[in-house]
Design a protein around this motif. Structure first.
Motif, short mmCIF file in Angstrom:
data_model
loop_
_atom_site.label_atom_id
_atom_site.label_comp_id
_atom_site.label_asym_id
_atom_site.label_seq_id
_atom_site.Cartn_x
_atom_site.Cartn_y
_atom_site.Cartn_z
N LEU A 64 37.20 20.32 43.19
CA LEU A 64 36.79 21.61 43.72
C LEU A 64 37.97 22.59 43.74
CD1 LEU A 64 34.65 20.14 46.63
CD2 LEU A 64 33.74 21.36 44.65
N ASN A 65 39.13 22.11 44.15
CA ASN A 65 40.33 22.95 44.14
C ASN A 65 40.70 23.37 42.72
OD1 ASN A 65 42.07 23.26 46.86
ND2 ASN A 65 40.86 21.38 46.97
N LEU A 66 40.48 22.47 41.78
CA LEU A 66 40.77 22.78 40.38
C LEU A 66 39.98 23.99 39.91
CD1 LEU A 66 41.95 22.15 37.59
CD2 LEU A 66 40.22 20.38 37.33
N VAL A 67 38.68 24.02 40.22
CA VAL A 67 37.85 25.15 39.80
C VAL A 67 38.28 26.43 40.52
CG1 VAL A 67 35.52 26.08 39.72
CG2 VAL A 67 35.90 23.66 39.25
N ALA A 68 38.53 26.33 41.82
CA ALA A 68 38.93 27.52 42.57
C ALA A 68 40.20 28.13 42.00
CB ALA A 68 39.11 27.16 44.05
N ASN A 69 41.16 27.29 41.68
CA ASN A 69 42.42 27.81 41.15
C ASN A 69 42.27 28.33 39.73
OD1 ASN A 69 45.01 27.34 42.97
ND2 ASN A 69 43.56 25.71 43.41
N MET A 70 41.46 27.67 38.92
CA MET A 70 41.21 28.18 37.57
C MET A 70 40.65 29.60 37.62
SD MET A 70 39.77 25.10 35.14
CE MET A 70 38.31 24.74 36.11
N LEU A 71 39.70 29.82 38.53
CA LEU A 71 39.06 31.13 38.60
C LEU A 71 40.02 32.18 39.16
CD1 LEU A 71 35.47 30.17 39.82
CD2 LEU A 71 36.28 30.56 37.49
N GLY A 72 40.93 31.77 40.00
CA GLY A 72 41.92 32.70 40.53
C GLY A 72 42.92 33.16 39.49
N TRP A 73 43.17 32.31 38.49
CA TRP A 73 44.13 32.64 37.45
C TRP A 73 43.48 33.10 36.14
CZ3 TRP A 73 47.32 27.47 38.10
CH2 TRP A 73 47.99 27.51 39.32
N ALA A 74 42.18 33.07 36.08
CA ALA A 74 41.48 33.33 34.82
C ALA A 74 41.54 34.80 34.42
CB ALA A 74 40.02 32.90 34.95
N ASP A 75 41.33 35.03 33.14
CA ASP A 75 41.11 36.38 32.64
C ASP A 75 39.64 36.74 32.82
OD1 ASP A 75 43.79 36.61 31.79
OD2 ASP A 75 43.32 35.59 29.89
N GLU A 76 39.32 37.99 32.59
CA GLU A 76 37.91 38.40 32.59
C GLU A 76 37.19 37.67 31.46
OE1 GLU A 76 36.27 39.98 34.68
OE2 GLU A 76 37.82 40.92 35.91
N PRO A 77 35.95 37.32 31.63
CA PRO A 77 35.05 37.77 32.70
C PRO A 77 34.98 36.81 33.90
CG PRO A 77 33.78 36.63 31.04
CD PRO A 77 35.20 36.61 30.56
N TYR A 78 35.88 35.82 33.96
CA TYR A 78 35.76 34.79 34.98
C TYR A 78 36.61 35.05 36.22
CZ TYR A 78 34.06 32.45 30.77
OH TYR A 78 33.39 32.15 29.62
N ARG A 79 37.55 35.97 36.15
CA ARG A 79 38.54 36.11 37.22
C ARG A 79 37.91 36.56 38.54
NH1 ARG A 79 42.24 39.22 34.90
NH2 ARG A 79 41.44 41.19 35.73
N VAL A 80 38.31 35.89 39.60
CA VAL A 80 37.93 36.28 40.95
C VAL A 80 39.01 37.22 41.48
CG1 VAL A 80 37.63 35.45 43.32
CG2 VAL A 80 36.63 34.18 41.41
N ASP A 81 38.61 38.41 41.93
CA ASP A 81 39.58 39.37 42.48
C ASP A 81 38.93 40.15 43.62
OD1 ASP A 81 37.93 41.33 41.31
OD2 ASP A 81 39.15 41.43 39.49
N ARG A 82 39.61 41.17 44.08
CA ARG A 82 39.14 41.89 45.27
C ARG A 82 37.82 42.63 45.07
NH1 ARG A 82 42.39 44.27 48.03
NH2 ARG A 82 44.31 43.40 47.22
N GLU A 83 37.39 42.77 43.84
CA GLU A 83 36.13 43.44 43.56
C GLU A 83 34.95 42.47 43.48
OE1 GLU A 83 36.03 46.71 43.55
OE2 GLU A 83 38.21 46.73 43.83
N THR A 84 35.23 41.19 43.71
CA THR A 84 34.20 40.17 43.50
C THR A 84 33.90 39.40 44.77
OG1 THR A 84 35.82 38.51 42.80
CG2 THR A 84 34.91 39.93 41.09
N GLU A 85 32.87 38.55 44.70
CA GLU A 85 32.43 37.78 45.86
C GLU A 85 32.30 36.30 45.50
OE1 GLU A 85 29.75 41.40 47.85
OE2 GLU A 85 28.76 39.71 46.85
N ILE A 86 32.53 35.47 46.50
CA ILE A 86 32.40 34.02 46.41
C ILE A 86 31.31 33.61 47.39
CG2 ILE A 86 33.56 31.80 46.78
CD1 ILE A 86 36.24 33.45 46.48
#
Length: 415
Positions: free
Chosen positions: A101-123
């Motif tokens: 689970l941590n692996l996926v969370a960190n991948m999405l935090g470091w990913a490029d678009e369209p997968y990146r989680v940032d301040r404009e997105t929701e979890i």
């Protein structure tokens, strides 16, 4: 009782179930949601690996290294078949479901678009999650500024999806939820959640830690993008978990851990990465543990996951009925066997669950007490903790009866 397995034969495979504890009382093991016991077939596979094949994998050219690599990668093949993965390369070995689970969370935090989680997105998560599916997303939200949202719970222990269109929106990047609750036993409506997530283009991660040991798990039928589970709850050893992910996502997303094995080339200026799954398996992997998990998959598959699910449903139905006959006992979660797993949490009057567990232990009955790494559930229902009995393929109606007798002893002990 219809649907039961031949538990007398199955229990002979589990040496620990013959243990005698506390003044000659035979062990009644009802803590399977925490960890399952291991059959001789798994114990023998671990011993044989260390005695005959022990070596590091992938890079060696000597016979032991080649044999160890074949066993390790053979375990990947077995797991891929067990969950009906389209490709063995979609199966990543981790040390447990928490790491997956941590692996996926960190991948999405470091990913490029369209997968990146940032301040404009929701979890999006749920209120019934294990802490391992809450804390990584809290950390990601704190690090990125993303908004963390969740589904609440109904009074009867189900997910409240009445506001699903308000919770999962066009801003949602990832929806992560448990298939089966480890505290409530609830089996969640995957199809409805996945359909809404797909409508808005969000990824879906399913925590199947309490599902993979107990029912057929088909990652293609689930429709999720990632599925996580752990080995030690499904007759395998500790120290081994699994993350399944869709091939195209694993190709596009960045690695979480860096080190040996996950690289293609390395210079002092930059590195390139190996293809999945090795891109996500930095360093010496849990080799013996993977071999043991492969043996566990063989064992469960030989019995049949459909038959295991039928057995547990029968045991759970019987246990729910009997528990509701205990005075002052309140089940926290669904009070029928419909759409529920084999973990049943309860409170007994005003007796603290830790006291219940201690007195049951004196009777040789092993249960779990506390908030079960799901404290928000306890807060939701206004209780400090619960006692949890959880069943598996070797559980018997007689053990349910022993639990009921033990609870009567608890009531008498505390007056």
């Amino acid at each position: 009782m219809p649907g039961l397995l031949d538990t007398e034969a199955i229990r002979k495979d589990f040496p620990i179930l013959d243990r005698v504890v506390h003044d000659g009382r035979k062990l009644v093991y009802l803590d399977n949601a925490a960890t399952s016991q291991k059959p001789r077939q798994v114990l023998d596979a671990l011993a044989e690996y260390y005695e005959r094949y022990n070596a590091n994998v992938h890079r060696g050219v000597h016979v032991l290294a080649e044999e160890a690599t074949a066993l390790y990668e053979g375990a990947r093949d077995k797991v891929a078949s067990f969950v009906n993965a389209p490709s063995r390369d979609e199966v990543i070995f981790t040390k447990n479901a928490s790491e997956s689970l941590n692996l996926v969370a960190n991948m999405l935090g470091w990913a490029d678009e369209p997968y990146r989680v940032d301040r404009e997105t929701e979890i999006v998560i749920t209120e019934m999650e294990h802490h391992s599916n809450i804390v990584p997303w809290q950390l990601l939200a704190q690090r990125t500024g993303a908004k963390l949202k969740w589904f609440g719970l109904t009074d009867d222990g189900r997910l409240d999806l009445s506001n699903i269109e308000e919770v999962i929106t066009e801003k949602t990047k990832i929806v992560s939820f448990t298939l089966v609750s480890n505290i409530l036993g609830t089996v969640n409506p995957v199809e409805q959640i996945v359909r809404r997530a797909q409508d808005v283009g969000a990824l879906v991660l399913v925590d199947a830690s309490q599902a993979a040991p107990h029912m057929p798990l088909d990652v293609q039928a689930l429709g999720a993008d990632f599925v996580a589970f752990t080995g030690h709850k499904m007759c395998g050893p500790t120290g081994i978990g699994v993350l399944w992910g869709r091939q195209e996502l694993l190709e596009d997303l960045p690695p979480f851990l860096g080190g040996g094995e996950m690289i293609e080339t390395v210079s002092m200026h930059s590195s390139t990465y190996a293809p999945a799954p090795h891109k996500f398996e930095a360093g010496t992997p849990p080799i013996a543990q993977a071999v043991g998990l492969g043996a566990a998959v063989d064992y469960l598959s030989a019995i049949g996951m459909d038959r295991i699910a039928q057995h547990e449903h029968a045991i759970t139905e019987y246990a729910v009925q009997r528990l509701q006959q205990v005075p002052d006992l309140r089940i926290i979660g669904p009070v029928t066997a419909e759409d529920r797993g084999a973990a049943i949490s309860f409170v007994l009057g005003d007796i603290h669950p830790h006291d219940v567990g201690q007195v049951l232990d004196e009777q040789g009955i092993a249960v779990r007490v506390g908030h079960h790494c799901a404290r928000p559930v306890c807060l939701r229902y206004g209780i400090p903790a619960t006692t949890r009995a959880s069943f598996y393929l070797y559980s018997t109606p007689g053990e349910v009866d022993a639990l009921i007798d033990g609870l009567e002893h608890v009531r008498n002990f505390f007056g």
